[in-house]
Scaffold this motif. Structure first.
Motif, PDB file in Angstrom:
ATOM      1  N   LEU A  28       0.962  -0.900  -0.208  1.00 28.49           N
ATOM      2  CA  LEU A  28       0.238   0.068  -0.040  1.00 28.49           C
ATOM      3  C   LEU A  28       0.736   1.354  -0.486  1.00 28.49           C
ATOM      4  O   LEU A  28       0.181   2.961  -1.219  1.00 28.49           O
ATOM      5  CB  LEU A  28      -0.939   0.491   1.242  1.00 28.49           C
ATOM      6  N   ILE A  29       1.380   1.198   0.717  1.00 27.99           N
ATOM      7  CA  ILE A  29       2.713   2.628   1.140  1.00 27.99           C
ATOM      8  C   ILE A  29       3.069   2.623  -0.023  1.00 27.99           C
ATOM      9  O   ILE A  29       4.113   3.664  -0.848  1.00 27.99           O
ATOM     10  CB  ILE A  29       3.438   1.941   2.042  1.00 27.99           C
ATOM     11  N   SER A  30       3.742   1.416  -0.216  1.00 30.80           N
ATOM     12  CA  SER A  30       4.641   1.512  -2.377  1.00 30.80           C
ATOM     13  C   SER A  30       3.442   2.061  -3.041  1.00 30.80           C
ATOM     14  O   SER A  30       4.269   3.005  -4.004  1.00 30.80           O
ATOM     15  CB  SER A  30       5.551  -0.059  -2.740  1.00 30.80           C
ATOM     16  N   LEU A  31       2.220   2.103  -3.619  1.00 29.78           N
ATOM     17  CA  LEU A  31       1.484   2.385  -4.312  1.00 29.78           C
ATOM     18  C   LEU A  31       1.079   3.345  -4.396  1.00 29.78           C
ATOM     19  O   LEU A  31       0.706   4.477  -5.234  1.00 29.78           O
ATOM     20  CB  LEU A  31       0.469   1.967  -4.932  1.00 29.78           C
ATOM     21  N   LEU A  32       0.603   3.954  -2.987  1.00 25.13           N
ATOM     22  CA  LEU A  32       0.879   5.721  -2.866  1.00 25.13           C
ATOM     23  C   LEU A  32       1.555   6.117  -3.452  1.00 25.13           C
ATOM     24  O   LEU A  32       1.305   7.500  -3.777  1.00 25.13           O
ATOM     25  CB  LEU A  32       0.583   5.848  -1.353  1.00 25.13           C
ATOM     26  N   SER A  33       2.656   5.789  -2.638  1.00 22.33           N
ATOM     27  CA  SER A  33       4.540   6.713  -2.610  1.00 22.33           C
ATOM     28  C   SER A  33       3.900   6.916  -4.580  1.00 22.33           C
ATOM     29  O   SER A  33       4.421   8.165  -4.798  1.00 22.33           O
ATOM     30  CB  SER A  33       5.013   5.953  -2.206  1.00 22.33           C
ATOM     31  N   ALA A  34       4.033   5.626  -5.458  1.00 23.25           N
ATOM     32  CA  ALA A  34       4.414   5.477  -6.596  1.00 23.25           C
ATOM     33  C   ALA A  34       3.267   6.543  -6.926  1.00 23.25           C
ATOM     34  O   ALA A  34       3.204   7.562  -8.285  1.00 23.25           O
ATOM     35  CB  ALA A  34       3.974   4.729  -7.239  1.00 23.25           C
ATOM     36  N   VAL A  46      -6.542   5.968  -5.903  1.00 22.97           N
ATOM     37  CA  VAL A  46      -7.021   4.463  -4.946  1.00 22.97           C
ATOM     38  C   VAL A  46      -7.775   3.889  -6.033  1.00 22.97           C
ATOM     39  O   VAL A  46      -8.078   2.346  -5.545  1.00 22.97           O
ATOM     40  CB  VAL A  46      -8.246   5.927  -4.414  1.00 22.97           C
ATOM     41  N   MET A  47      -8.116   3.908  -6.658  1.00 20.58           N
ATOM     42  CA  MET A  47      -9.278   2.929  -8.053  1.00 20.58           C
ATOM     43  C   MET A  47      -8.346   1.957  -8.410  1.00 20.58           C
ATOM     44  O   MET A  47      -8.073   0.623  -8.251  1.00 20.58           O
ATOM     45  CB  MET A  47      -9.814   3.478  -8.928  1.00 20.58           C
ATOM     46  N   GLY A  48      -6.379   2.228  -8.534  1.00 19.59           N
ATOM     47  CA  GLY A  48      -5.817   1.690  -9.137  1.00 19.59           C
ATOM     48  C   GLY A  48      -5.235   0.769  -7.685  1.00 19.59           C
ATOM     49  O   GLY A  48      -5.137  -0.770  -8.443  1.00 19.59           O
ATOM     50  N   ILE A  49      -5.137   0.778  -6.432  1.00 15.88           N
ATOM     51  CA  ILE A  49      -4.751   0.293  -4.807  1.00 15.88           C
ATOM     52  C   ILE A  49      -6.138  -0.680  -5.357  1.00 15.88           C
ATOM     53  O   ILE A  49      -5.586  -1.561  -4.653  1.00 15.88           O
ATOM     54  CB  ILE A  49      -4.841   1.126  -4.053  1.00 15.88           C
ATOM     55  N   ALA A  50      -7.360  -0.389  -5.198  1.00 12.01           N
ATOM     56  CA  ALA A  50      -8.611  -0.983  -5.312  1.00 12.01           C
ATOM     57  C   ALA A  50      -8.778  -2.433  -5.751  1.00 12.01           C
ATOM     58  O   ALA A  50      -9.316  -3.334  -5.231  1.00 12.01           O
ATOM     59  CB  ALA A  50      -9.713  -0.235  -5.324  1.00 12.01           C
ATOM     60  N   VAL A  51      -8.201  -1.810  -7.151  1.00 12.38           N
ATOM     61  CA  VAL A  51      -8.237  -3.088  -8.188  1.00 12.38           C
ATOM     62  C   VAL A  51      -7.121  -4.171  -7.826  1.00 12.38           C
ATOM     63  O   VAL A  51      -6.949  -5.807  -7.869  1.00 12.38           O
ATOM     64  CB  VAL A  51      -9.182  -2.465  -9.682  1.00 12.38           C
TER      65      VAL A  51
END
Length: 241
Positions: free
Chosen positions: A178-184, A216-221
């Motif tokens: 999660l932290i990796s994707l949010l940072s990217a 957010v949508m990217g993370i959710a999927v």
């Protein structure tokens, strides 16, 4: 053996690029203020970043997204997209691999990042997107409505609901992801903001909530899909032993 590995890598890049392209063009919502658009490209960029190496993630993210800009007629964004989305994919993949195994403090950091996203969405939405609004879907359908200031509390809450649920329910490695994707995603948001504001001269702040929504949508999927894929591959490998 080396030739086979190169062929497999090329096939992986091609498939990943096609997935990013398809996800980006399948649903797109025009943003008049910046002449950009909301899309679902991050769903596949993040999934590719989780499954493949940084080079593959960078290639698929950059080339797939830039091709989508060209296909949809947003050619003015294509050069920036090539660089920004490539950096996003590469960073996501790199962080996931480098942070793996480092559990200490990750949960708190992830919670803080999610909270920051909530505040940014709330503040920008409350400041810029209240009153009468107009939503254009792929240039084919235009919807008009009215947004109350207090509506942004619900919108911001809904935006972080899935990442927050995943984080609290799973913890562990999911917090690292999660932290990796949010940072990217933050790099992507900043990249487009600078390009629109400094190069194109558009009101770039208007698209920040849109790009936040894409993250957010990217993370959710991507995270649930990645979890399912890894579970399936582990089970298959165990059955073959």
């Amino acid at each position: 053996m080396m030739m086979k590995e190169r062929s497999l890598k090329a096939a992986g890049m091609t498939l990943s690029t096609a997935l990013v392209l398809a996800a980006t063009v399948i649903i797109n919502i025009y943003v008049p203020a910046t002449r950009g658009y909301f899309n679902l490209g991050e769903t596949m960029i993040y999934l590719v970043a989780l499954l493949f190496d940084p080079l593959t993630a960078a290639f698929a993210g950059g080339v797939g997204s830039a091709l989508a800009d060209v296909v949809l007629g947003y050619t003015i964004y294509a050069p920036a997209t090539l660089v920004i989305k490539a950096a996003e994919g590469a960073l996501a993949s790199t962080l996931v691999r480098r942070l793996r195994g480092r559990q200490r403090g990750i949960f708190a950091l992830s919670m803080g990042t999610v909270a920051a996203y909530f505040v940014v969405i709330l503040v920008i939405g409350y400041t810029l997107f209240v009153g009468e609004v107009e939503l254009t879907l792929s240039g084919l359908l235009t919807l008009k409505g009215f947004i109350e200031p207090t509506s942004w509390i619900l919108i911001a809450s809904a935006a972080i609901a899935t990442p927050l649920y995943i984080l609290i329910r799973k913890k562990g490695e999911i917090g690292l992801i999660l932290i990796s994707l949010l940072s990217a995603g933050s790099i992507m948001i900043l990249g487009y903001y600078l390009y629109e504001q400094l190069i194109l001269g558009y009101y770039a702040l208007a698209e920040v909530p849109v790009n936040l929504g894409q993250v957010v949508m990217g993370i959710a999927v991507a995270i649930p899909t990645y979890t399912l894929i890894t579970k399936y591959t582990r089970r298959t490998s165990q059955e073959n032993i």
